[in-house]
Design a protein around this motif. Structure first.
Motif, short mmCIF file in Angstrom:
data_model
loop_
_atom_site.label_atom_id
_atom_site.label_comp_id
_atom_site.label_asym_id
_atom_site.label_seq_id
_atom_site.Cartn_x
_atom_site.Cartn_y
_atom_site.Cartn_z
N SER A 19 0.84 -1.21 0.00
CA SER A 19 0.00 0.00 0.00
C SER A 19 0.87 1.25 0.00
N ILE A 32 -4.88 2.46 2.71
CA ILE A 32 -4.47 2.73 4.08
C ILE A 32 -3.23 1.91 4.43
N THR A 40 -5.30 -4.11 4.37
CA THR A 40 -5.99 -3.94 3.09
C THR A 40 -6.87 -5.16 2.84
N ASP A 59 -3.84 -2.32 -5.74
CA ASP A 59 -3.27 -2.75 -4.46
C ASP A 59 -4.12 -3.92 -3.99
#
Ligand code: GDP
Ligand code: K
Ligand code: MG
Length: 292
Positions: A19, A32, A40, A59
């Motif tokens: 991330s 985040i 995630t 991601d």
């Protein structure tokens, strides 16, 4: 004029720095980042648009062996992103051990170009970096290997150039003004989830989901109501904290980030709700968006 476009999947173990890398490649905070594994949960697209190209980064949750339904769904997001990818960025923490044979197998089998990104070199020595590069060269024979620090954006530009060089000729997949496939509501719920990951310990973050129950844009402010879902009453008490002290913190920090993200004043209301074992119930997972 020719145009390049393609999907780039960022894969790797939990906490490898996927991330962080994604945010640094996209230049915006999309995903985040916390020190806890499995932050995630969804696949998140971050889109970089220029006149002559469109790069769609995705991601993914870290690769793990599923222990419950939520994790199964998280792994389906990962599978999907390996299949669709035009380019694969495989992120590995320089200090992590690799034994998940199946990921390496899958990476070997894919016909898409793979780059191995040996991350967190800021926490290592030159010798160790060299040894890791040799290891990955042997193990995977990827198209390229980069030693990077996603956190310090060291060598991230070279990774971006690798992506550009390997991007297929294609018309844009998304409108050129889109930055992501996710809604403002999604990011707002992620902001709350990030605060929960940062402020609580042990199993609490993993037992929590956030649902935005209302998002009303007014002239001067946005009114947002959200439910923090937990699995048990005891967890509800922990989330709330003594005289509401903890939930107040979540609300304050989340509101500050939301105001920055939305560029508008935010009025945020948080509620805590118990849904026992939501992580193992398919119907709840589906309604929370884990329906792939
Ligand atoms: P993910 O689970 O793979 O998405 O990993 P995150 O991006 O959430 O990062 C996990 C943790 O590693 C966070 O605390 C990051 O700040 C940290 N991290 C990520 N990249 C680097 C790096 O290049 N160097 C160092 N020292 N820490 C990093
Ligand atoms: K993480
Ligand atoms: Mg992540």
């Amino acid at each position: 004029m020719s145009h390049k476009a393609g999907f780039v999947s960022i894969v790797g173990k939990p906490n490898a720095g996927k991330s962080t890398l994604m945010n640094s490649l996209v230049g915006e905070k999309m995903s985040i980042v916390t020190p806890k594994a499995q932050t995630t949960r969804h696949r998140i697209l971050g889109i970089v648009n220029e006149e002559s190209y469109q790069i769609i980064f995705s991601d993914t949750p870290g690769v793990i062996k599923p222990a419950y339904s939520l994790q199964e769904s998280m792994m389906n997001f990962v599978q999907g992103s390996l299949i669709d990818a035009d380019i694969i960025l495989f992120v590995t923490d320089i200090n992590e051990k690799y034994d998940e044979g199946d990921v390496i197998e899958k990476l070997r089998k894919t016909s898409s170009p793979v780059a191995v990104l040996v991350n967190k070199i800021d926490k290592s020595t030159e010798e160790h970096v060299k040894a890791k590069i040799d290891y990955w060269q042997e193990t995977l024979k990827p198209k390229a290997i980069f030693a990077i620090s996603a956190l310090l954006t060291h060598n991230v530009q070279a990774v971006f150039q690798f992506v550009l060089d390997n991007l297929p000729e294609h018309a844009p997949y998304y409108a050129k003004d889109e930055l992501t496939d996710k809604s403002e509501r999604f990011f707002v719920s992620e902001i709350i989830r990030e605060k929960v990951f940062k402020l609580y310990e042990k199993e609490i973050p993993y037992s929590t989901e956030v649902i935005i129950t209302s998002f009303k844009e007014e002239e001067r402010m946005i009114r947002i109501s959200a439910e923090i879902i937990v699995e048990r009453d005891s967890q509800k008490n922990i989330i709330i904290g003594k005289s509401g002290s903890m939930i107040k913190k979540v609300g304050t920090y989340a509101r500050q980030d939301m105001e920055e993200f939305l560029q508008k004043k935010v009025f945020l209301e948080l509620f805590v709700k118990v849904i026992s074992d939501w992580r193992s119930k398919k119907n709840y997972l589906k309604s929370f968006g884990y329906d792939q």
